[in-house]
Design a protein around this motif. Structure first.
Motif, PDB file in Angstrom:
ATOM      1  N   HIS A 165      -1.159  81.031 -56.446  1.00  0.00           N
ATOM      2  CA  HIS A 165      -0.700  82.273 -57.076  1.00  0.00           C
ATOM      3  C   HIS A 165      -0.507  83.350 -56.011  1.00  0.00           C
ATOM      4  O   HIS A 165      -1.337  83.493 -55.116  1.00  0.00           O
ATOM      5  CB  HIS A 165      -1.790  82.683 -58.083  1.00  0.00           C
ATOM      6  CG  HIS A 165      -1.750  84.080 -58.587  1.00  0.00           C
ATOM      7  ND1 HIS A 165      -1.367  84.385 -59.872  1.00  0.00           N
ATOM      8  CD2 HIS A 165      -2.096  85.261 -58.023  1.00  0.00           C
ATOM      9  CE1 HIS A 165      -1.468  85.693 -60.065  1.00  0.00           C
ATOM     10  NE2 HIS A 165      -1.920  86.245 -58.953  1.00  0.00           N
ATOM     11  N   GLY A 166       0.596  84.101 -56.090  1.00  0.00           N
ATOM     12  CA  GLY A 166       0.751  85.201 -55.153  1.00  0.00           C
ATOM     13  C   GLY A 166       2.017  85.996 -55.383  1.00  0.00           C
ATOM     14  O   GLY A 166       2.976  85.519 -56.004  1.00  0.00           O
ATOM     15  N   THR A 167       2.016  87.222 -54.843  1.00  0.00           N
ATOM     16  CA  THR A 167       3.207  88.063 -54.947  1.00  0.00           C
ATOM     17  C   THR A 167       4.272  87.647 -53.924  1.00  0.00           C
ATOM     18  O   THR A 167       5.442  87.965 -54.082  1.00  0.00           O
ATOM     19  CB  THR A 167       2.857  89.547 -54.710  1.00  0.00           C
ATOM     20  OG1 THR A 167       2.215  89.671 -53.434  1.00  0.00           O
ATOM     21  CG2 THR A 167       1.948  90.084 -55.794  1.00  0.00           C
ATOM     22  N   LYS A 168       3.847  86.942 -52.868  1.00  0.00           N
ATOM     23  CA  LYS A 168       4.773  86.529 -51.808  1.00  0.00           C
ATOM     24  C   LYS A 168       4.758  85.021 -51.612  1.00  0.00           C
ATOM     25  O   LYS A 168       5.056  84.517 -50.545  1.00  0.00           O
ATOM     26  CB  LYS A 168       4.413  87.238 -50.502  1.00  0.00           C
ATOM     27  CG  LYS A 168       4.526  88.758 -50.597  1.00  0.00           C
ATOM     28  CD  LYS A 168       4.118  89.428 -49.310  1.00  0.00           C
ATOM     29  CE  LYS A 168       4.213  90.955 -49.429  1.00  0.00           C
ATOM     30  NZ  LYS A 168       3.736  91.647 -48.219  1.00  0.00           N
ATOM     31  N   ILE A 169       4.430  84.306 -52.670  1.00  0.00           N
ATOM     32  CA  ILE A 169       4.237  82.869 -52.555  1.00  0.00           C
ATOM     33  C   ILE A 169       5.548  82.122 -52.320  1.00  0.00           C
ATOM     34  O   ILE A 169       5.561  81.015 -51.815  1.00  0.00           O
ATOM     35  CB  ILE A 169       3.482  82.333 -53.797  1.00  0.00           C
ATOM     36  CG1 ILE A 169       2.839  80.978 -53.490  1.00  0.00           C
ATOM     37  CG2 ILE A 169       4.382  82.274 -55.018  1.00  0.00           C
ATOM     38  CD1 ILE A 169       1.779  80.563 -54.475  1.00  0.00           C
ATOM     39  N   VAL A 170       6.676  82.746 -52.692  1.00  0.00           N
ATOM     40  CA  VAL A 170       7.978  82.144 -52.403  1.00  0.00           C
ATOM     41  C   VAL A 170       8.787  83.049 -51.466  1.00  0.00           C
ATOM     42  O   VAL A 170      10.007  83.017 -51.457  1.00  0.00           O
ATOM     43  CB  VAL A 170       8.768  81.847 -53.694  1.00  0.00           C
ATOM     44  CG1 VAL A 170       8.114  80.735 -54.477  1.00  0.00           C
ATOM     45  CG2 VAL A 170       8.941  83.091 -54.558  1.00  0.00           C
ATOM     46  N   GLY A 171       8.096  83.854 -50.679  1.00  0.00           N
ATOM     47  CA  GLY A 171       8.781  84.712 -49.720  1.00  0.00           C
ATOM     48  C   GLY A 171       8.906  86.134 -50.202  1.00  0.00           C
ATOM     49  O   GLY A 171       8.417  86.492 -51.256  1.00  0.00           O
ATOM     50  N   ALA A 180       4.384  82.866 -59.201  1.00  0.00           N
ATOM     51  CA  ALA A 180       4.775  84.112 -58.545  1.00  0.00           C
ATOM     52  C   ALA A 180       4.433  85.297 -59.423  1.00  0.00           C
ATOM     53  O   ALA A 180       4.782  85.326 -60.609  1.00  0.00           O
ATOM     54  CB  ALA A 180       6.270  84.103 -58.230  1.00  0.00           C
ATOM     55  N   VAL A 181       3.766  86.272 -58.841  1.00  0.00           N
ATOM     56  CA  VAL A 181       3.407  87.494 -59.555  1.00  0.00           C
ATOM     57  C   VAL A 181       4.558  88.482 -59.428  1.00  0.00           C
ATOM     58  O   VAL A 181       5.035  88.739 -58.320  1.00  0.00           O
ATOM     59  CB  VAL A 181       2.138  88.126 -58.965  1.00  0.00           C
ATOM     60  CG1 VAL A 181       1.673  89.289 -59.825  1.00  0.00           C
ATOM     61  CG2 VAL A 181       1.045  87.096 -58.802  1.00  0.00           C
ATOM     62  N   VAL A 182       4.993  89.027 -60.561  1.00  0.00           N
ATOM     63  CA  VAL A 182       6.104  89.979 -60.529  1.00  0.00           C
ATOM     64  C   VAL A 182       5.705  91.286 -61.194  1.00  0.00           C
ATOM     65  O   VAL A 182       4.853  91.317 -62.088  1.00  0.00           O
ATOM     66  CB  VAL A 182       7.372  89.421 -61.222  1.00  0.00           C
ATOM     67  CG1 VAL A 182       7.831  88.138 -60.550  1.00  0.00           C
ATOM     68  CG2 VAL A 182       7.143  89.206 -62.715  1.00  0.00           C
ATOM     69  N   ILE A 188      -2.068  84.882 -50.769  1.00  0.00           N
ATOM     70  CA  ILE A 188      -1.355  83.632 -50.499  1.00  0.00           C
ATOM     71  C   ILE A 188       0.133  83.943 -50.378  1.00  0.00           C
ATOM     72  O   ILE A 188       0.719  84.580 -51.255  1.00  0.00           O
ATOM     73  CB  ILE A 188      -1.600  82.585 -51.606  1.00  0.00           C
ATOM     74  CG1 ILE A 188      -3.087  82.232 -51.677  1.00  0.00           C
ATOM     75  CG2 ILE A 188      -0.772  81.332 -51.337  1.00  0.00           C
ATOM     76  CD1 ILE A 188      -3.421  81.201 -52.736  1.00  0.00           C
ATOM     77  N   THR A 189       0.733  83.495 -49.279  1.00  0.00           N
ATOM     78  CA  THR A 189       2.155  83.725 -49.026  1.00  0.00           C
ATOM     79  C   THR A 189       2.831  82.395 -48.709  1.00  0.00           C
ATOM     80  O   THR A 189       2.157  81.362 -48.566  1.00  0.00           O
ATOM     81  CB  THR A 189       2.361  84.671 -47.832  1.00  0.00           C
ATOM     82  OG1 THR A 189       1.995  83.985 -46.623  1.00  0.00           O
ATOM     83  CG2 THR A 189       1.514  85.938 -47.968  1.00  0.00           C
ATOM     84  N   ASN A 190       4.137  82.433 -48.564  1.00  0.00           N
ATOM     85  CA  ASN A 190       4.850  81.210 -48.185  1.00  0.00           C
ATOM     86  C   ASN A 190       4.461  80.746 -46.788  1.00  0.00           C
ATOM     87  O   ASN A 190       4.694  79.597 -46.422  1.00  0.00           O
ATOM     88  CB  ASN A 190       6.370  81.414 -48.278  1.00  0.00           C
ATOM     89  CG  ASN A 190       6.871  82.547 -47.388  1.00  0.00           C
ATOM     90  OD1 ASN A 190       6.140  83.480 -47.063  1.00  0.00           O
ATOM     91  ND2 ASN A 190       8.124  82.464 -46.990  1.00  0.00           N
ATOM     92  N   LYS A 191       3.799  81.619 -46.014  1.00  0.00           N
ATOM     93  CA  LYS A 191       3.403  81.252 -44.653  1.00  0.00           C
ATOM     94  C   LYS A 191       2.054  80.543 -44.594  1.00  0.00           C
ATOM     95  O   LYS A 191       1.832  79.685 -43.734  1.00  0.00           O
ATOM     96  CB  LYS A 191       3.394  82.495 -43.766  1.00  0.00           C
ATOM     97  CG  LYS A 191       4.787  83.082 -43.544  1.00  0.00           C
ATOM     98  CD  LYS A 191       4.743  84.316 -42.662  1.00  0.00           C
ATOM     99  CE  LYS A 191       6.155  84.790 -42.316  1.00  0.00           C
ATOM    100  NZ  LYS A 191       6.957  85.118 -43.500  1.00  0.00           N
ATOM    101  N   ASN A 192       1.114  80.909 -45.472  1.00  0.00           N
ATOM    102  CA  ASN A 192      -0.199  80.246 -45.421  1.00  0.00           C
ATOM    103  C   ASN A 192      -0.430  79.288 -46.587  1.00  0.00           C
ATOM    104  O   ASN A 192      -1.516  78.705 -46.719  1.00  0.00           O
ATOM    105  CB  ASN A 192      -1.335  81.280 -45.345  1.00  0.00           C
ATOM    106  CG  ASN A 192      -1.454  82.147 -46.590  1.00  0.00           C
ATOM    107  OD1 ASN A 192      -0.771  81.928 -47.595  1.00  0.00           O
ATOM    108  ND2 ASN A 192      -2.322  83.148 -46.539  1.00  0.00           N
TER     109      ASN A 192
END
Length: 210
Positions: free
Chosen positions: A204-210, A5-7, A186-190
């Motif tokens: 890796h993503g800013t919304k990977i866990v919602g 997760a990117v923060v 990349i998100t928790n949806k795709n």
């Protein structure tokens, strides 16, 4: 499946870890793609993450914009890297290019030497390398001990779902020599779609866990 997760600073770290982030990429200024955080943010975030058994990858980038850095900026990156290493970061994230669009080998080798003992991710500067040189770049990064390459598989304004073919080419060419870390959109949806299409063990993503 490892979810990185990117923060931006510390604010969302507790929530992201509670929601299943396995590793944190620690940045400031996500509006410009991420820059190096302050020492205070780094100290608190690294301690919090380690208390939760979560690794931290710290961005080493003195500014937004291109990845062609001046001598002074490279000095800033060196000092930031050494300091973050002393603070206990598990890894660092950086990438340097020259004015021809190839890897700035001298700058990279200097930073890689200082990063010994840490995981190193070559970030999305990789996507600025010309497509005909990207496979050669993978070879160079493997040869010089880089742990993984963070890539969108195409220009930043494209959907990652449209870049799966190119990402698969990187993964096949890397052939286990280096981790190809897909990111950017990349998100928790795709996420499940991306994992299934690429058969990757990290994303890796800013919304990977919602």
């Amino acid at each position: 499946m490892l979810k990185e997760a990117v923060v931006e600073n510390f604010t969302n770290v507790p929530e992201f870890i509670a929601n299943g982030a396995d590793r944190i990429e620690l940045c400031d200024n996500l509006a410009v793609g991420g820059t190096t955080v302050s020492p205070g943010v780094a100290v608190i975030t690294i301690k919090y993450c380690h208390d939760k058994n979560v690794k931290v990858m710290s961005m080493i980038r003195p500014r937004g914009g291109n990845f062609n850095y001046s001598k002074e900026e490279i000095e800033m990156m060196k000092k930031d890297l050494v300091h973050l290493k002393e603070l206990g970061t598990d890894g660092v994230v950086f990438g340097c290019l020259n004015d021809t669009g190839w890897i700035d080998e001298e700058a990279m080798l200097t930073l890689l030497d200082l990063a010994k003992g840490l995981e190193v991710t070559f970030h999305m500067a990789f996507d600025q390398i010309s497509s005909e040189n990207q496979f050669k770049a993978i070879d160079w990064l493997v040869k010089n001990g880089v742990s993984r390459i963070l890539t969108h598989g195409g220009p930043s304004n494209t959907n990652i779902e449209d870049n799966l073919g190119r990402l698969k080419e990187y993964i096949d060419y890397a052939d286990g020599r280096i981790i190809i870390l897909p990111g950017g959109g990349i998100t928790n949806k795709n996420l499940d779609l991306i994992i299934s299409a690429l058969n990757v063990s990290e994303a890796h993503g800013t919304k990977i866990v919602g």
